[in-house]
Design a protein around this motif. Structure first.
Motif, short mmCIF file in Angstrom:
data_model
loop_
_atom_site.label_atom_id
_atom_site.label_comp_id
_atom_site.label_asym_id
_atom_site.label_seq_id
_atom_site.Cartn_x
_atom_site.Cartn_y
_atom_site.Cartn_z
N LYS A 70 -39.99 8.74 12.65
CA LYS A 70 -40.23 8.92 14.07
C LYS A 70 -38.91 9.17 14.77
O LYS A 70 -37.92 8.51 14.52
CB LYS A 70 -40.91 7.67 14.63
CG LYS A 70 -41.83 7.99 15.76
CD LYS A 70 -42.75 6.82 16.04
CE LYS A 70 -43.47 7.11 17.33
NZ LYS A 70 -44.22 5.99 17.79
N MET A 71 -38.93 10.16 15.67
CA MET A 71 -37.71 10.53 16.38
C MET A 71 -37.53 9.59 17.56
O MET A 71 -37.56 10.00 18.69
CB MET A 71 -37.94 11.94 16.88
CG MET A 71 -36.80 12.89 17.09
SD MET A 71 -35.42 12.94 16.07
CE MET A 71 -35.54 14.58 15.43
N GLU A 72 -37.42 8.32 17.32
CA GLU A 72 -37.29 7.42 18.45
C GLU A 72 -35.95 6.72 18.36
O GLU A 72 -35.45 6.45 17.29
CB GLU A 72 -38.43 6.42 18.51
CG GLU A 72 -38.48 5.53 17.29
CD GLU A 72 -39.62 4.54 17.33
OE1 GLU A 72 -40.44 4.61 18.25
OE2 GLU A 72 -39.68 3.71 16.42
N GLN A 73 -35.40 6.43 19.52
CA GLN A 73 -34.09 5.81 19.53
C GLN A 73 -34.18 4.29 19.63
O GLN A 73 -33.20 3.59 19.48
CB GLN A 73 -33.23 6.37 20.65
CG GLN A 73 -32.78 7.81 20.40
CD GLN A 73 -31.95 7.97 19.14
OE1 GLN A 73 -31.27 7.05 18.71
NE2 GLN A 73 -32.01 9.13 18.52
#
Lengths: 580, 442
Positions: free
Chosen positions: A274-277
């Motif tokens: 997932k492209m989450e920070q």
């Protein structure tokens, strides 16, 4: 896999449980391999029509697991093939401007051509390719599933490559990652989630195609491949309701099993990409994924393989480090581009001309107009279907989406229903139509809706979930109710999702029309007026010009609708009703 | 590197941009955007250069071109007497939004560049662990970026750059995605490393819009102008390290650069040469103009002088509440406070005695003489043909000095004072400032 699941197991249990778990997983692995070998052997049976035909379908329910396994094997051969195709296609389209200008419109058209329309063309080709073996039919069936998945996946991969954050690309450049490294470290991982979700959705749709393709009555002959689809067809011919019920049970079971054994673990695994920070809360759960993480045997095998692979790679002669090349800057449109565009247009025109000439050898303009009329009839059914399913499923979907517990239940159920090959239910519907004298022109709309409507439900649930709680609280404090609430918040909030769902439903309905506009029960045959029935008839007769005309007409209508209606709705949704 | 050795080392050009221009072409070709125009820039060994500019000055584009991430439209970049035609392996970049791969652990992220160069896994891992220790993240090797705070993520970004042992370290607004305290912390650590001579790179190029940050860190500041971006001037920062933000020289330099940044027509040398105290942008105390008038009248009624403690008691206010008022009347030259005693000046007495129109006149005079922020606002307003300007323009400028909340308060205080003095008008709805001398715009 650096995440170790070992810590999750209570210490006291370490003595027995891990060993047992390893044993279970190991046996399951061996069993799967053996099963594939056993079932797969049937694929190479001799086949040379009209003398050597595959053994006839046996309606004995004990034979059913074998038939289900054959169909499932086809699905699992098609899946990696379409994945491989879409990775290559999407990669080239995203990295080469000129190729992109050709490949994306082609993909657009391929997505609009009815999958079952492909079948007539490919069966002939594959039978010729694998002369004397059942592999030809087998390949045609696999190809039908492939066409239902590949375009979708390729588009998803392409779009995810295009949407990559610029800074990450630059980081890969400045740290000198070559093409392969960038693909491995950035491009593929960032596409895992869209690929898994699209894969799951189109794999679900694949059950319909695999079962429909197993028993295509094609070119004046009934070629049947052993499989669950042909089992149902034979049951319908013999008016064996019990066998149909068994088949429905079996297909339902296998859908649930593949969901649990393949897609749930994949979704749980894909969460790490997932492209989450920052850490989100909702981690998808899968018992199999947990078990694989917890198994020492699996982890040790994985790490060992990783180590050995690395050792191999480092033992190979290392090529000297060369700085990576600069990215190519999109320049001004020059004469080469203009010539290229002209060449594409010319090729398309020639192709269209040849196609038209081929059709016109046997068919006059009057019939072309007639098929346009039939397209209109099918179009009316699709519109009716989208409207009806929206009227029913939008309120239900919103109600479910606003209740997290129901939503968690609702989406998998909607997906299950969408995966369920609706043609298995047609016999009952046909029987009812005959009994109550419902005109098939209306009834076929219902049949088309069997499979298609669930995409509306599925997406609306997602849309309702995506409406921020804050906005709902705002609506409550300002006393918005009933119609006001719907108009101000809910409808705009779910609009984007509804468009996606309705578009998918409409696409599925066009495809389904080929099997839904002609239905039979024993020797009763009901036929509706529509483009689907026209294509089905032409396919059965092996009438090539009419197949080409029907399929071409349907593709044309779908492309036009996509370009005019759906694209506009989608852009409107993005521009005006985006909640992010 | 100590100050002296640094001075010695400075000199050999490392990376050089010659007549670099960049045009972003629009589809039709009619509204091409010229981002950079004929920029010359040299990064020499041993120096820390800051590229300073407002948003839209093309500073990040320039950094990308110098790093070889983007080709210039015309001009060239030279490194080691060769034309740079692709991502320069001598450069490591630290990105504004960290650009970490979310699916790789801290260790794998830091190793990425080494592995790409074919460094064997074990060796790369060892070097990466060292770099991770160096940025103070030991123990987080197997964590994923999403488990880290913003500051820690940027530390990973630094480790990833350090481990490459690049000749030049490029930083693209490295601290601007971090909160104020974290940014300050990381900034001073970088500064310490640089001063201690333990820095991995020979040179640093940093893009920033923060004047203080540039003065604090850089040996040389290159100021870029906006649309199109071109070099307006180069400022050598000769302050001794470690630098003290509170020192007079530091203050003067930031104020000078501030003037350059807010005034597009002023020359760099001109701005730095003038040493008037006016330019010093002290924060305004948050007091309304009406409050100042009231306060002065009270002191006047008290005989023009009074003990602060007594005054605050009389006003039933704590001394902390009175202090901004005291600061304000002092700033405006209406009174002088000393040893807890406050005395009105002649101006202050005149103001207390004046009727409303005269009072405004006196107030106006004091503002023009003593409040640089309002002067800047007026100058800018008059330089515009429309005689109107959006509030955000000034708030952006103030943002470089103050926290964004404080910038907004500073702005509102200045507007309140200037409105009272009838120097400008402000429409809170549209957030536009107007020059009232143009006749009622409202």
């Amino acid at each position: 896999m650096h995440v170790s699941g070992l810590s999750r197991i209570p210490r006291g249990a370490t003595a027995v449980w891990p060993k047992l778990l390893d044993l279970i997983l190991f046996l399951a692995f061996i069993g799967t391999v053996a099963g594939i070998a056993r079932v797969g052997a049937g694929m190479f049976a001799p086949f040379s029509p009209p003398t050597v035909l595959p053994e006839p379908i046996d309606l004995n329910p004990w034979r059913l697991p074998y038939y289900v396994a054959r169909s499932t094997l086809r699905m699992f051969i098609a899946l990696p093939l379409s994945l491989l195709f879409s990775l290559i296609y999407g990669y080239v389209a995203a990295h080469n401007k000129r190729a992109e200008r050709l490949m994306i419109p082609i993909l657009d058209i391929l997505q609009s051509v009815p999958v079952l329309g492909f079948l007539s063309v490919t069966v002939t080709a594959f039978i010729a390719l694998f002369r004397g073996s059942l592999l030809g039919l087998e390949a045609a069936s696999i190809f039908a599933v492939f066409t239902g998945q590949a375009w979708n996946l390729a588009f998803a991969f392409y779009q995810s490559l295009r949407a990559l954050p610029e800074e990450l690309r630059e980081a890969c450049l400045t740290y000198q990652l070559g093409r392969w490294q960038t693909f491995k470290r950035l491009e593929l991982p960032s596409s895992v989630i869209p690929l898994v979700w699209n894969g799951m959705m189109s794999f679900g749709g694949g059950w319909f195609f695999v079962s429909a393709s197993e028993s295509m009555s094609l070119l004046n002959a009934n070629y049947t491949l052993p499989g669950i689809g042909s089992y149902v067809t034979v049951a319908i011919q013999q008016k064996n309701m019990q066998a149909v019920l068994f088949a429905i049970l079996a297909i339902g079971l296998i859908i649930v099993v593949t969901d649990q054994l393949l897609w749930r673990p994949l979704i749980a695994w894909s969460h790490r990409y997932k492209m989450e920070q920052s850490e989100g809360d909702d981690r998808p759960a899968s018992w199999l994924y947990e078990a694989l993480l917890a198994s020492r045997w699996v982890q040790a095998t994985y790490r060992g393989a990783q180590r050995r692979w690395r050792a191999c790679a480092e033992a190979l002669p290392q090529r000297e480090f060369r700085p990576v090349k600069a990215p190519v800057e999109p320049g001004q449109v020059n004469w080469i581009d203009r010539g290229y565009t002209a060449a594409i247009a010319l090729a398309a025109a020639i192709l269209a001309y040849c196609g038209l000439r081929f059709i016109l050898t046997e068919i006059d303009v009057g019939e072309i107009l007639h098929t346009a009329g039939l397209a209109l009839a099918t179009f009316a059914r699709v519109v009716l279907l989208v409207l009806l399913s929206s009227l029913i499923w939008v309120p239900v979907g919103v109600a479910m989406g606003f209740r997290p517990k129901l939503a968690r239940l609702g989406q998998p159920v909607a997906l299950f229903l969408a995966s369920f090959p609706a043609n298995f239910l047609f016999p009952f519907a046909t029987a009812i139509f005959v009994k109550w004298a419902i005109p098939i022109n209306l009834g076929s709309t219902l049949l088309m809706a069997f499979g298609a409507q669930w995409y509306v439900l599925f997406n609306v649930i997602g849309g309702a979930q995506a409406i921020p709680a804050e906005l709902r609280e705002m609506a409550r404090t300002f006393g918005l109710r009933h119609w006001q609430l719907w108009r101000a918040l809910i409808l705009p909030g779910i609009f984007r999702f509804w468009v996606t769902g309705a578009l998918t439903a409409a696409g599925g309905a066009w495809n389904a029309s080929i099997v839904a506009e002609v239905v039979s029960w024993g020797d009763v045959k009901l036929k509706a007026n529509g483009l689907g029935a026209y294509i089905a008839d032409a396919t059965e007769l092996g009438d090539w010009p009419r197949i080409a005309l029907g399929v071409g007409m349907m593709a044309l209508v779908v492309v036009l609708l996509n370009r005019t209606v759906w694209n506009r709705l989608y852009n409107l949704a993005i521009r005006k009703y985006s909640l992010s | 590197m100590a100050q002296a050795s640094q001075k010695n080392a400075v000199g050999k050009p490392l990376i050089e941009g010659r007549k670099v221009s960049k045009v972003f072409k629009s589809a039709g070709g009619s509204n091409d955007l010229v981002v950079l125009e004929s920029v010359d820039l040299q990064l020499r060994t041993g120096e820390f250069v800051a590229l300073l500019g407002r948003s839209g000055s093309g500073k990040s584009t320039l950094l990308r071109i110098l790093a070889g991430l983007m080709p210039p439209t015309s001009g060239e970049v030279i490194c080691a007497s060769q034309k740079v035609e692709g991502p320069n392996p001598d450069v490591a970049v630290v990105f504004q939004n960290f650009a970490l791969l979310p699916w790789l652990t801290v260790l794998d992220n830091v190793m990425v560049g080494l592995r790409a160069r074919g460094v064997p896994y074990d060796l790369a891992a060892r070097q990466a662990v060292e770099a991770i220790d160096m940025v103070g993240l030991d123990g987080f090797e197997s964590a994923y970026p999403k488990e880290l705070s913003g500051g820690m993520k940027q530390r990973v970004g630094f480790a990833r750059a350090f481990v490459m042992r690049p000749k030049a370290l490029f930083m693209d607004e490295p601290f601007s995605a971090l909160d104020v305290l974290t940014a300050e912390n990381l900034r001073s650590e970088i500064s310490d490393l640089w001063e201690a001579g333990r820095f991995v790179a020979e040179s640093v190029l940093m893009v920033t819009h923060n004047i203080e940050e540039a003065v604090y860190l850089a040996d040389r500041i290159v100021v870029l102008g906006t649309s199109p971006g071109r070099v307006r001037g180069v400022i050598s920062v000769d302050l001794a390290r470690p630098r003290n933000r509170k020192s007079e020289a530091f203050r003067r330099l930031t104020d000078g650069i501030y003037k350059i940044m807010t005034n597009p027509s002023i020359g760099v040398d001109e701005a730095l040469a003038t040493k008037d105290t006016k330019s010093s942008l002290l924060p305004l105390p948050h007091v309304r103009a009406g409050g100042i008038g009231g306060f002065l009248e009270i002191i006047f009624d008290h005989g023009g002088t009074g003990q602060l403690s007594q005054l605050s008691q009389m006003l039933r206010l704590s001394i902390d509440d009175v202090m901004p008022l005291v600061d304000a009347v002092q700033l405006l030259g209406f009174a002088a406070a000393k040893d807890g005693q406050i005395n009105l000046t002649e101006k202050g007495k005149a103001f207390a005695l004046a009727d409303i129109l005269q009072g405004k006149e006196i107030f106006r005079g004091q503002i023009l003489e003593r409040v640089p922020l309002i002067n800047i606002m007026l100058d800018t307003l008059r330089s515009k043909n429309s005689r109107s300007i959006n509030a955000e323009f000034f708030i952006d400028i103030l943002d470089e000095r103050f926290s964004s909340e404080e910038a907004e308060r500073q702005f509102m205080t200045a507007v309140d004072w200037a409105r009272f003095a009838e120097l400008l008008e402000y429409d809170a709805g549209t957030r536009f400032l107007y020059d009232p001398s143009l006749g009622g715009v409202l």
